[in-house]
Design a protein around this motif. Structure first.
Motif, PDB file in Angstrom:
ATOM      1  N   UNK A 191       2.284   1.720  -3.427  1.00 16.30           N
ATOM      2  CA  UNK A 191       1.291   2.226  -4.382  1.00 16.30           C
ATOM      3  C   UNK A 191       1.017   3.722  -4.160  1.00 16.30           C
ATOM      4  N   UNK A 192       1.004   4.141  -2.890  1.00 13.55           N
ATOM      5  CA  UNK A 192       0.788   5.574  -2.622  1.00 13.55           C
ATOM      6  C   UNK A 192       1.961   6.379  -3.197  1.00 13.55           C
ATOM      7  N   UNK A 194       3.973   5.513  -5.525  1.00 14.92           N
ATOM      8  CA  UNK A 194       3.916   5.433  -6.996  1.00 14.92           C
ATOM      9  C   UNK A 194       2.952   6.494  -7.536  1.00 14.92           C
ATOM     10  N   UNK A 195       1.828   6.681  -6.833  1.00 12.79           N
ATOM     11  CA  UNK A 195       0.861   7.711  -7.229  1.00 12.79           C
ATOM     12  C   UNK A 195       1.485   9.101  -7.157  1.00 12.79           C
ATOM     13  N   UNK A 197       0.834  -1.212   0.000  1.00 18.82           N
ATOM     14  CA  UNK A 197       0.000   0.000   0.000  1.00 18.82           C
ATOM     15  C   UNK A 197       0.864   1.257   0.000  1.00 18.82           C
ATOM     16  N   UNK A 198       1.978   1.231   0.790  1.00 23.14           N
ATOM     17  CA  UNK A 198       2.867   2.413   0.812  1.00 23.14           C
ATOM     18  C   UNK A 198       3.528   2.589  -0.567  1.00 23.14           C
TER      19      UNK A 198
END
Lengths: 125, 378
Positions: free
Chosen positions: A47-48, A50-51, A44-45
């Motif tokens: 992916x954040x 990456x965003x 999740x970290x």
């Protein structure tokens, strides 16, 4: 960055940020050292971040960025060194996650800078 | 001409020897014949050089066209890939609620969405600096991981993508006109081609001026226009077309250098990160659902994971920036061929570079299909 006369309008340390995202994904796949819930958290970290990476790249893609971004790059580099040290990430998982959270704070500040209207950049500098 | 001259030399020699006439008369004539033969050989060699160069200019044009198709795909799929990844997260994780915003903390099973949402809205109400993540120019201070969904706002601006596609268009137009210049022998056609290219480049320069990111392309394009202006004033000579190839080199190089750096920065690394994200998301999903699935279901999922790993490896291995880097190398060798008198080794080097390029562009075309187009069909 100058290459045979053409200037690329950037001061962002994109490679460091991409390396951190990569490391998060590597830890998310590390089923030897992390239980599933921790792998979930790394994912999740990652992916954040990456965003955020995409958002910063997209801003850089469309306009020249102010030089203030370079100062934030120093912090980015320091966190990258910490995250990339697998032994520390394994020994002190909570600290590693805390580092990632502080990195997202730095990145949100970077996003503030890159999205700031031109008039404010001139006034501030 | 050469075989005739050589053939006649041999015939003369046989006649002279068979009739045993004056030897010195024969030697003088055979020296004359040899001189003619050498001159013919030289003319033939020069003709070969020119023909080789013409062929290579046409080949360069074809390569530029193939390259721009591949590079265009890389730029045009920037936003699409963001949407694909976002939809994959929603597909795999029912904990992630669809809307204008996304917070990837939803990938953690114990994440409390309503607490995170309330926290963000409470803080943003208290602090006017905390703005909506979908507001493009907001002074966002802290967003707790909330991002704008790529369906709601595509991250990469159409203007930025268009500027790059225009730059690619200028390259194809340049190579197309160059091929015409090299292939046409009539002076009036040459002037016409030069004028057409010049006006196309001027109009491109005007378009680019409107875009702040594109201003750096204007300088090399203006210089090419300057070279064309000088050429248009002169009568057609093969030498002038060669001069055009040589003089345009620094500016063509600037455009290709820019493209190489730009592709590395915005496409190459992001493609790596995105394919790795896909691979990791699928693996994580497998670990979550594996115990409830039947063998056949696991098999389908494992195949998808294997494909995603292959795509990630491909993204790490195949860098789109190698296309402009190799085009620059080929153009450099084309310039060398245009400059040289005895061009045999230059031609060989150019051929080797072209062969290498052909292999690489084929690999990249495959990579484009696997990394970009395949997902479009999904």
């Amino acid at each position: 960055m100058i290459m045979t006369g053409i200037t690329i309008p950037t001061t962002l340390d994109i490679p460091s940020l991409a390396d951190i995202v990569h490391k998060c994904f590597v830890y998310a796949r590390d089923n030897l050292h992390f239980p599933q819930e921790r792998c979930d958290e790394w994912l999740s970290k990652g992916m954040i971040l990456r965003g955020y990476l995409t958002e910063l790249l997209a801003a850089d893609f469309s306009k020249s960025l102010p030089t203030e971004v370079a100062a934030a790059n120093e912090k980015l580099k320091a966190i990258k060194i910490k995250i990339e040290d697998s032994s520390k990430a394994l020994a002190n998982y909570s600290k590693a996650i805390q580092d990632l959270i502080s990195l997202t704070e730095i990145l949100t500040k970077l996003i503030v800078i890159v999205h700031r209207p031109v008039s404010l950049i001139t006034e501030g500098s | 001409m050469l075989p005739i001259l050589l053939g006649s030399g041999l015939k003369q020699a046989l006649l002279r020897f068979s009739s045993s006439r004056d030897r010195s008369q024969y030697e003088a004539k055979s020296r004359r014949n040899l001189r003619w033969a050498l001159l013919a050989l030289l003319l033939l060699a020069v003709g070969c050089d020119r023909q080789s160069l013409l062929k290579k200019v046409n080949e360069f044009d074809r390569q530029v066209n193939e390259s721009t198709v591949v590079i265009t795909d890389y730029y045009q799929t920037l936003n699409k890939q963001e949407v694909d990844l976002y939809l994959l997260v929603l597909e795999l994780e029912p904990n992630c609620r669809m809307g204008n915003y996304i917070n990837y903390n939803c990938l953690q099973k114990n994440w409390d969405e309503s607490a995170a949402r309330n926290n963000f809205t409470r803080r943003s109400a208290a602090d006017p600096n905390i703005k909506d993540p979908c507001e493009e120019s907001s002074l966002i201070q802290d967003r707790d991981g909330w991002l704008c969904s790529p369906l709601e706002r595509p991250p990469f601006s159409e203007k930025g993508i268009k500027a790059r596609l225009n730059l690619l268009k200028s390259l194809t137009e340049y190579s197309k006109e160059l091929a015409k210049l090299a292939g046409d022998n009539s002076p009036s056609k040459f002037q016409e081609n030069v004028t057409t290219l010049k006006s196309r480049l001027i109009s491109l320069g005007e378009t680019l001026k409107l875009d702040s990111t594109a201003t750096q392309y204007i300088d090399p394009i203006s210089k090419i226009i300057g070279i064309l202006g000088k050429l248009a004033l002169q009568e057609y000579q093969w030498g002038e077309a060669r001069k055009f190839i040589i003089e345009a080199e620094p500016d063509i190089n600037k455009i290709l250098d820019f493209l190489a750096q730009d592709l590395d920065k915005y496409r190459g690394r992001l493609l790596e990160v995105n394919t790795e994200a896909r691979y990791t998301l699928l693996m994580n999903y497998y670990n979550t659902v594996r115990k409830e699935q039947k063998r056949e279901e696991r098999s389908v999922l494992l195949n998808e994971i294997r494909e995603s790993k292959a795509a990630y490896d491909l993204a790490v291995r195949e860098k789109p920036s190698k296309v402009p880097i190799q085009l620059k190398d080929i153009y450099g060798k084309l310039v060398k061929l245009a400059q040289s008198d005895g061009a045999v080794q230059d031609l060989a080097q150019l051929n080797a570079a072209i062969d290498l390029f052909k292999d690489d562009i084929e690999q990249l075309k495959t990579a484009v299909i696997q990394l970009l187009e395949k997902k479009e069909n999904k």
